[in-house]
Write a protein that holds these residues in place. Structure first.
Motif, short mmCIF file in Angstrom:
data_model
loop_
_atom_site.label_atom_id
_atom_site.label_comp_id
_atom_site.label_asym_id
_atom_site.label_seq_id
_atom_site.Cartn_x
_atom_site.Cartn_y
_atom_site.Cartn_z
N LEU A 10 38.78 40.93 42.51
CA LEU A 10 39.73 39.84 42.74
C LEU A 10 40.61 40.07 43.97
O LEU A 10 40.94 39.14 44.71
CB LEU A 10 40.60 39.68 41.49
CG LEU A 10 41.36 38.39 41.37
CD1 LEU A 10 40.42 37.24 41.09
CD2 LEU A 10 42.39 38.48 40.27
N LEU A 30 35.30 43.14 33.76
CA LEU A 30 36.06 44.21 34.42
C LEU A 30 35.67 44.32 35.89
O LEU A 30 36.52 44.44 36.77
CB LEU A 30 35.78 45.55 33.73
CG LEU A 30 36.53 45.87 32.45
CD1 LEU A 30 36.32 47.33 32.08
CD2 LEU A 30 38.02 45.60 32.58
N VAL A 87 43.09 48.06 45.80
CA VAL A 87 43.16 46.70 45.24
C VAL A 87 42.50 45.71 46.20
O VAL A 87 41.73 44.85 45.80
CB VAL A 87 44.64 46.29 45.00
CG1 VAL A 87 44.73 44.85 44.53
CG2 VAL A 87 45.28 47.21 43.99
N VAL A 104 49.19 41.25 48.21
CA VAL A 104 48.87 42.53 47.55
C VAL A 104 50.02 43.52 47.76
O VAL A 104 50.46 44.20 46.82
CB VAL A 104 47.55 43.12 48.11
CG1 VAL A 104 47.29 44.51 47.56
CG2 VAL A 104 46.37 42.22 47.76
N VAL A 163 42.72 37.98 47.77
CA VAL A 163 44.18 37.82 47.86
C VAL A 163 44.67 38.33 49.22
O VAL A 163 44.27 39.41 49.65
CB VAL A 163 44.85 38.63 46.72
CG1 VAL A 163 46.35 38.47 46.76
CG2 VAL A 163 44.31 38.18 45.38
N MET A 166 48.40 32.43 46.53
CA MET A 166 47.32 32.67 45.55
C MET A 166 46.69 31.34 45.14
O MET A 166 45.47 31.26 44.96
CB MET A 166 47.88 33.36 44.30
CG MET A 166 48.30 34.79 44.52
SD MET A 166 47.02 35.96 44.18
CE MET A 166 47.25 36.25 42.46
N LEU A 183 37.15 41.54 37.82
CA LEU A 183 38.59 41.74 38.01
C LEU A 183 38.85 42.69 39.19
O LEU A 183 39.78 42.49 39.96
CB LEU A 183 39.22 42.33 36.74
CG LEU A 183 39.48 41.37 35.59
CD1 LEU A 183 40.19 42.09 34.46
CD2 LEU A 183 40.32 40.19 36.04
N CYS A 184 38.00 43.73 39.29
CA CYS A 184 38.16 44.69 40.39
C CYS A 184 37.97 44.01 41.73
O CYS A 184 38.54 44.43 42.74
CB CYS A 184 37.12 45.81 40.27
SG CYS A 184 37.44 46.93 38.94
#
Lengths: 501, 49
Positions: free
Chosen positions: A331, A325, A378, A340, A335, A207, A328-329
């Motif tokens: 992000l 928000l 995610v 994940v 990764v 990360m 954040l979705c």
């Protein structure tokens, strides 16, 4: 706990791959985009689309398609080195060869990210700049460095960021060439050694790497503001045509297309035909094909619905909170899949223990693919949210007000006004998502229930684990064909939209 | 309550569903990633000591 030596090995492996692939995709992507933009040569229109096609080939499939290099060139060469100079030189040479080969092969699969971005960047530049540069005595080649590259820098760096994030996420190709990176380290710690703490630690370091790449991208973009100068109608498409120039341009594009698309596809097709008589390929592929399409379809529809909800809520409540928000979705896309996967596993098993609902873990990861689908949410929210949000911003706010004045509620406006106007971005997002989920390997390997096999996991299992290259080529070929159809469909969709507008 | 206010209220209520749905989605998507982030912060704290 993971040893300091191994940790350094994983970090140096990741750094070598990031720097190597980064430099190579920049060279291939920017170079080919520049040639296509400024040179006029035979089959230019064909190459402008064809050079995007390697995007359809997952990186691990590209690695499998070049398995001949590994077995027919590397292994005999290393035996020769061992006979001449001994084992220690051979092991060093093998490592160098593996890294070099992996860098080239990953670059073949990932350069289209930079190519597409650079083409967009160059198309924004007015041709007048290059004309001025040439009038002042610079050739086309030097003008690229002094004028074209600085002006297209933000777009190119954006494409480079996507390619580097893919390198961070890569698992299949790295294990195939025996390269140790943070992602492969997470897998080894989690699945082979059962060392949960080390896996989490490596995931955290991965990360940090991702964060550093994103910061580097911001730094490379710099504080300078870039504005396309559109007062001149002439775009950067200078018709330069000399016989030698045309030959060089055609050869460069042709060779790149040959090595990054034609040869891998030809190799997979030949392997598939070789295996057709020997094993029952239809039986091998039947189950994974159905599972793959089902999982991809469920994931893709669910993600699109969630993205619609988030983007419409941001439109109804345009506050800083909603913007945060939505960020954040997004992000999860940065990764790596392995990180994940581990986050989802730990989070839901922890939640099961906390709620006293111990069967939650087995329900999520063994009995149903619920955990896998949530992980896809995610990881792949960005490819859906970004085009849908862009589509939403193109809808004038007057439409909402008019709809409200005519008595529609927010639900009514959404279904009757916004949804029909969003059909192009929705279709585009669904195509990208479907293919992304179809070819996702690390997430699916960790989180799939035992009774689910996708095309990606089947191909990986047959080629990497069982060394059955001939059998594993068919599912890989199906993946590539689906991806290629998706790239063509997207291209047609964009053309249709341009014509309509 | 006048009829027009009732209409406005019901519209606000229907809009707030979108807000709740979006917030829930964001929390569900982001919270698993906090596991790794918190482990990283713990490591940093240990290194600081």
């Amino acid at each position: 706990m993971i040893s300091q030596y191994l940790l350094l090995e994983y970090i140096s492996g990741t750094l070598i791959m990031i720097i190597g692939v980064g430099a190579t995709v920049l060279f291939l992507g920017v170079g080919s985009a520049w040639i296509i933009t400024v040179w006029d040569f035979p089959y230019k229109r064909f190459f402008s689309l064809a050079l995007m096609m390697p995007m359809a080939i997952p990186t691990y499939v590209m690695a499998f398609a070049y398995s001949d290099v590994k077995y027919d060139i590397r292994d005999p060469l290393m035996l020769l080195i061992k006979e001449r100079w001994g084992t220690s030189v051979m092991s060093q040479s093998t490592e160098i060869f593996n890294h070099g080969l992996a860098i080239i092969i990953l670059s073949f699969a990932l350069y289209p990210y930079v190519y597409v971005a650079a083409r967009v960047g160059f198309s924004e530049i007015s041709g007048a700049y290059i004309e001025n540069s040439r009038l002042l005595g610079r050739g086309l080649f030097r003008s690229m460095f002094s004028v074209g590259l600085p002006l297209a820098r933000p777009a190119i760096v954006g494409g480079l960021l996507l390619a580097l994030l893919e390198v961070m996420n890569e698992y299949g190709a790295m294990t195939f060439y025996g390269i140790e990176t943070l992602t492969t380290g997470i897998f080894v710690s989690w699945t082979d050694l059962g060392d949960k703490d080390s896996a989490i630690r490596l995931a955290a370091i991965a990360m940090v790497f991702v964060l550093l790449i994103i910061i580097l991208e911001r730094l490379l973009r710099g504080r300078a503001k870039f504005h396309a100068h559109r007062s001149s109608k002439k775009n950067l498409s200078i018709k330069t045509r000399t016989k030698f120039g045309s030959f060089v341009a055609f050869s460069c594009c042709g060779l790149l297309f040959l090595f990054s698309f034609v040869l891998p596809i030809a190799n997979l097709t030949i392997n598939t035909f070789r295996g057709w008589g020997k094993s029952n390929l239809i039986n091998i592929i039947q189950g994974p094909l159905v599972d793959s399409f089902l999982v991809s379809l469920i994931g893709c529809l669910g993600i699109v619905v969630a993205a619609l909800v988030v983007s419409y809520a941001s439109r109804l409540f345009p506050s800083l909170f909603m913007k945060t928000l939505s960020k954040l979705c997004m992000l999860g896309y940065a990764v790596p899949g392995a990180v994940v996967a581990i986050s989802i596993l730990i989070y839901f098993s922890g939640m099961g223990k906390y709620l006293g609902f111990t069967t939650l873990t087995s329900f999520m990861f063994t009995l149903t693919p619920a955990g896998l689908i949530i992980a896809y949410f995610v990881r792949f929210m960005t490819p859906a949210l970004a085009p849908i949000e862009a589509g939403m911003t193109r809808i004038n706010m007057n439409m909402d007000e008019a709809s409200s004045m005519l008595g529609r509620s927010s639900w009514g406006s959404f279904f009757k006004v916004h949804l029909p106007l969003l059909r192009f971005p929705l279709l585009g997002a669904m195509i990208v998502l479907f293919v992304d989920i179809l070819k996702e390997l690390p997430l699916t390997l960790v989180l799939r229930p035992p009774n689910i096999e996708t095309l990606a996991t089947t191909s990986y299992g047959l080629i990497q684990k069982e060394e059955r290259i001939v059998d594993g080529s068919f599912p890989a070929l199906v993946l590539v064909i689906t991806g290629a159809l998706a790239v063509l469909a997207l291209h047609l969709l964009i053309l249709k939209r341009i014509v309509k507008e | 309550m006048p009829e027009s206010l009732k209409v406005i209220n019901s519209r606000r209520l229907s809009s707030s569903w979108w807000w709740f749905a979006a917030a829930t989605i964001a929390i569900v998507l982001f919270s698993p990633l906090t596991v790794i982030l918190s482990s990283f912060l713990k490591d940093l704290e240990k290194a600081g000591r």
